[in-house]
Design a protein around this motif. Structure first.
Motif, PDB file in Angstrom:
ATOM      1  N   PRO A 144      -2.363  -9.800   7.386  1.00 44.14           N
ATOM      2  CA  PRO A 144      -1.512  -8.959   8.230  1.00 44.14           C
ATOM      3  C   PRO A 144      -2.268  -7.668   8.566  1.00 44.14           C
ATOM      4  O   PRO A 144      -3.057  -7.187   7.733  1.00 44.14           O
ATOM      5  N   GLU A 145      -2.029  -7.149   9.761  1.00 49.88           N
ATOM      6  CA  GLU A 145      -2.831  -6.026  10.250  1.00 49.88           C
ATOM      7  C   GLU A 145      -2.907  -4.862   9.250  1.00 49.88           C
ATOM      8  O   GLU A 145      -3.978  -4.300   9.014  1.00 49.88           O
ATOM      9  N   GLU A 146      -1.759  -4.546   8.633  1.00 48.72           N
ATOM     10  CA  GLU A 146      -1.724  -3.366   7.746  1.00 48.72           C
ATOM     11  C   GLU A 146      -2.485  -3.609   6.435  1.00 48.72           C
ATOM     12  O   GLU A 146      -2.756  -2.668   5.678  1.00 48.72           O
ATOM     13  N   TYR A 176       0.125 -12.877   0.406  1.00 46.28           N
ATOM     14  CA  TYR A 176       0.192 -12.707   1.867  1.00 46.28           C
ATOM     15  C   TYR A 176       0.605 -14.022   2.521  1.00 46.28           C
ATOM     16  O   TYR A 176       0.354 -15.106   1.976  1.00 46.28           O
ATOM     17  N   HIS A 179      -1.193 -19.441   7.042  1.00 46.50           N
ATOM     18  CA  HIS A 179      -1.165 -19.839   8.460  1.00 46.50           C
ATOM     19  C   HIS A 179      -1.265 -21.359   8.602  1.00 46.50           C
ATOM     20  O   HIS A 179      -1.932 -22.008   7.786  1.00 46.50           O
ATOM     21  N   ARG A 207      -5.534  -5.096   6.282  1.00 45.76           N
ATOM     22  CA  ARG A 207      -6.967  -5.345   6.553  1.00 45.76           C
ATOM     23  C   ARG A 207      -7.861  -4.208   6.063  1.00 45.76           C
ATOM     24  O   ARG A 207      -8.585  -3.591   6.846  1.00 45.76           O
TER      25      ARG A 207
END
Ligand SMILES: O=C(O)COP(=O)(O)O
Length: 214
Positions: free
Chosen positions: A57-59, A32, A35, A61
Motif C-alpha cells: 500500500p502506498e503509505e 499487508y 494481490h 512504501r
C-alpha cells in the motif's frame, strides 16, 4: 555475428505465479493485503525491489518495510521448489534453431543475478547461452542501456547486429536507449499497445516469428 538479447521474465520464462506467490507470502507475513496474480503482470519488470514497492500500500512504501519484505521474498523465492515457472511454448525450439544457425544468444534481466543463474540452469541447461546477465548490485537497471552495452562489448558485437527481445515497456525503452532493434513479444505480461507506445520496431506473437525478422 548477430546477437539476440532476451529479457527473461515474461519473454523466455513465465515466472508470474512463483513471483506473485513469493510476494504474497511476504505481504501476508507483515499483515499487508495480497494481490491476485494478474496484478503482478504490472508489478514485474523493474526488479524485485520495485515489485515489492508496487505491491505494498502506498503509505507503507518505506525503505525499511521494503527491506523487510524483500528478505522474506528472497528466502521463499530461492528456497521453495520453483513449481510453476516454465518456458513459454515454442521458446526452446526457437533458441535451438538460433544456435544451430550460428547466432549469439544472451539474457539481460532486471531479476537479481543470483536468482537468474539457477533458473537458467534449471530450464535451459541444454542450450548454450553466450552470456547471462541479471541485475547486479552497483549496475544500473533497465531501462538504462548499460546491460545491453556491456553485452555488446563482452561479445564483440556492433549495435546494428543486435536485436533485443522483450515483453514490456522497460524492455522497449532499454533497446531504444541502447540504439539496438527493439522486438516486442505479446505472449508475456504486457499489452501490445504498451510495446508500440514504447517504440517496438517489430511485434511478434509466437517465438517462431522471430526467425522471419532476423
Ligand atoms: O525481475 C523483474 O522485475 C523483471 O525481470 P526481467 O527483466 O527478466 O523481465
Amino acid at each position: 555475428m548477430k546477437l539476440i538479447i532476451f529479457d527473461l521474465d515474461g519473454t523466455l520464462l513465465d515466472t508470474l505465479q512463483d513471483l506473485g506467490d513469493s510476494c504474497n507470502v511476504a505481504l501476508q507475513q507483515y499483515g499487508y493485503p495480497i494481490h491476485p496474480l494478474v496484478a503482478y503482470k504490472k508489478f514485474v519488470g523493474n526488479g524485485v525491489q520495485k515489485l515489492i514497492e508496487r505491491a505494498l500500500p502506498e503509505e507503507a512504501r518505506t525503505p525499511k518495510t521494503i527491506t523487510l519484505l524483500l528478505a522474506v521474498f528472497k528466502s521463499y523465492y530461492e528456497q521453495k521448489p520453483i513449481t510453476h515457472t516454465k518456458p513459454y511454448t515454442g521458446i526452446i525450439p526457437m533458441l535451438q534453431e538460433l544456435k544451430s544457425l550460428g547466432y549469439l544468444i544472451s539474457v539481460a534481466s532486471n531479476k537479481y543475478h543470483e536468482a537468474v543463474l539457477p533458473l537458467m540452469q534449471q530450464y535451459f541447461s541444454d542450450i548454450q547461452f553466450d552470456l547471462i546477465l541479471g541485475h547486479r548490485a552497483g549496475h544500473p537497471a533497465k531501462p538504462d542501456p548499460a546491460i545491453v552495452l556491456d553485452s555488446l562489448q563482452t561479445l564483440g558485437v556492433s549495435k546494428q547486429d543486435c536485436f533485443y527481445v522483450g515483453d514490456s515497456s522497460v524492455d522497449m525503452d532499454t533497446a531504444n536507449n541502447a540504439g539496438v532493434t527493439a522486438i516486442g513479444v505479446t505472449w508475456g505480461f504486457r499489452e501490445e499497445s504498451e510495446l508500440r507506445q514504447h517504440g517496438a520496431q517489430h511485434i511478434i506473437h509466437h517465438p517462431q516469428e522471430l526467425m522471419e525478422i532476423l
